[in-house]
Design a protein around this motif. Structure first.
Motif, PDB file in Angstrom:
ATOM      1  N   THR A  90       0.750  -1.317   0.014  1.00 43.31           N
ATOM      2  CA  THR A  90       0.079   0.083  -0.111  1.00 43.31           C
ATOM      3  C   THR A  90       1.038   1.478   0.096  1.00 43.31           C
ATOM      4  O   THR A  90       1.960   1.323   0.650  1.00 43.31           O
ATOM      5  N   SER A  91       0.556   2.354  -0.803  1.00 41.07           N
ATOM      6  CA  SER A  91       1.388   3.674  -0.879  1.00 41.07           C
ATOM      7  C   SER A  91       0.830   4.349   0.204  1.00 41.07           C
ATOM      8  O   SER A  91      -0.338   4.458   0.491  1.00 41.07           O
ATOM      9  N   THR A  92       1.946   4.957   1.154  1.00 42.18           N
ATOM     10  CA  THR A  92       1.351   5.841   2.261  1.00 42.18           C
ATOM     11  C   THR A  92       1.677   7.230   1.982  1.00 42.18           C
ATOM     12  O   THR A  92       2.825   7.397   1.407  1.00 42.18           O
ATOM     13  N   THR A  93       1.129   8.080   2.518  1.00 43.60           N
ATOM     14  CA  THR A  93       1.504   9.557   2.350  1.00 43.60           C
ATOM     15  C   THR A  93       1.974   9.806   3.740  1.00 43.60           C
ATOM     16  O   THR A  93       1.798   9.465   4.850  1.00 43.60           O
ATOM     17  N   PRO A  94       3.073  10.970   3.600  1.00 44.53           N
ATOM     18  CA  PRO A  94       3.638  11.207   4.793  1.00 44.53           C
ATOM     19  C   PRO A  94       2.867  12.051   5.806  1.00 44.53           C
ATOM     20  O   PRO A  94       1.982  12.615   5.309  1.00 44.53           O
ATOM     21  N   TRP A  95       3.285  11.953   7.038  1.00 47.17           N
ATOM     22  CA  TRP A  95       2.368  12.850   7.773  1.00 47.17           C
ATOM     23  C   TRP A  95       2.779  14.287   7.671  1.00 47.17           C
ATOM     24  O   TRP A  95       4.254  14.482   7.698  1.00 47.17           O
ATOM     25  N   THR A  96       1.943  15.004   7.751  1.00 47.02           N
ATOM     26  CA  THR A  96       2.211  16.612   7.807  1.00 47.02           C
ATOM     27  C   THR A  96       2.191  17.114   9.220  1.00 47.02           C
ATOM     28  O   THR A  96       0.964  17.059   9.989  1.00 47.02           O
ATOM     29  N   TRP A  97       3.270  17.334   9.842  1.00 38.16           N
ATOM     30  CA  TRP A  97       3.377  17.788  11.399  1.00 38.16           C
ATOM     31  C   TRP A  97       2.832  19.224  11.496  1.00 38.16           C
ATOM     32  O   TRP A  97       3.210  20.092  10.367  1.00 38.16           O
ATOM     33  N   PRO A  98       2.060  19.465  12.151  1.00 38.86           N
ATOM     34  CA  PRO A  98       1.618  20.886  12.166  1.00 38.86           C
ATOM     35  C   PRO A  98       2.641  21.905  12.695  1.00 38.86           C
ATOM     36  O   PRO A  98       2.440  23.131  12.487  1.00 38.86           O
ATOM     37  N   TRP A  99       3.511  21.766  13.217  1.00 35.21           N
ATOM     38  CA  TRP A  99       4.874  22.635  13.558  1.00 35.21           C
ATOM     39  C   TRP A  99       5.654  22.872  12.825  1.00 35.21           C
ATOM     40  O   TRP A  99       6.928  23.573  13.232  1.00 35.21           O
TER      41      TRP A  99
END
Length: 55
Positions: free
Chosen positions: A45-54
Protein backbone atom coordinates in the motif's frame (compact mmCIF):
# COMPACT_ATOMS: atom_id res chain seq x y z
CA UNK A 1 29.78 -42.33 39.74
CA UNK A 2 26.13 -43.47 39.93
CA UNK A 3 24.78 -40.64 37.74
CA UNK A 4 26.47 -42.24 34.71
CA UNK A 5 24.48 -45.45 35.09
CA UNK A 6 22.07 -45.51 32.11
CA UNK A 7 20.08 -48.37 33.66
CA UNK A 8 16.52 -47.06 34.14
CA UNK A 9 16.82 -43.82 32.15
CA UNK A 10 17.76 -45.38 28.83
CA UNK A 11 14.65 -47.56 28.81
CA UNK A 12 12.45 -44.58 29.76
CA UNK A 13 13.97 -42.50 26.95
CA UNK A 14 13.46 -45.25 24.36
CA UNK A 15 9.89 -45.83 25.48
CA UNK A 16 9.01 -42.14 25.34
CA UNK A 17 10.53 -41.68 21.85
CA UNK A 18 8.82 -44.81 20.58
CA UNK A 19 5.50 -43.52 21.95
CA UNK A 20 6.06 -40.13 20.34
CA UNK A 21 7.09 -41.39 16.91
CA UNK A 22 4.60 -44.22 16.58
CA UNK A 23 1.48 -42.91 18.31
CA UNK A 24 1.46 -39.16 18.90
CA UNK A 25 3.24 -37.86 15.79
CA UNK A 26 0.95 -39.50 13.17
CA UNK A 27 -2.11 -38.21 15.00
CA UNK A 28 -0.71 -34.67 15.02
CA UNK A 29 0.28 -34.79 11.37
CA UNK A 30 -3.17 -35.97 10.28
CA UNK A 31 -4.80 -32.66 11.18
CA UNK A 32 -5.41 -30.21 8.36
CA UNK A 33 -3.92 -26.79 8.65
CA UNK A 34 -6.57 -24.15 9.34
CA UNK A 35 -4.55 -21.48 7.60
CA UNK A 36 -2.89 -22.98 4.51
CA UNK A 37 -0.25 -20.90 2.76
CA UNK A 38 -1.39 -19.02 -0.31
CA UNK A 39 0.41 -18.18 -3.52
CA UNK A 40 -0.80 -14.59 -3.60
CA UNK A 41 1.69 -11.81 -3.91
CA UNK A 42 1.67 -9.41 -0.97
CA UNK A 43 -0.04 -6.13 -1.72
CA UNK A 44 1.99 -3.03 -0.99
CA UNK A 45 0.00 0.00 0.00
CA UNK A 46 1.21 3.47 -0.76
CA UNK A 47 1.36 5.72 2.25
CA UNK A 48 1.42 9.47 2.42
CA UNK A 49 3.82 11.25 4.73
CA UNK A 50 2.47 12.73 7.91
CA UNK A 51 2.17 16.50 7.89
CA UNK A 52 3.31 17.80 11.23
CA UNK A 53 1.56 21.01 12.26
CA UNK A 54 4.69 22.63 13.72
CA UNK A 55 6.87 22.43 10.62
Amino acid sequence: MPQLNPGPWFFIMLTSWFTYTMIIQPKLLSFLSTNPPSNKMPVTTSTTPWTWPWT
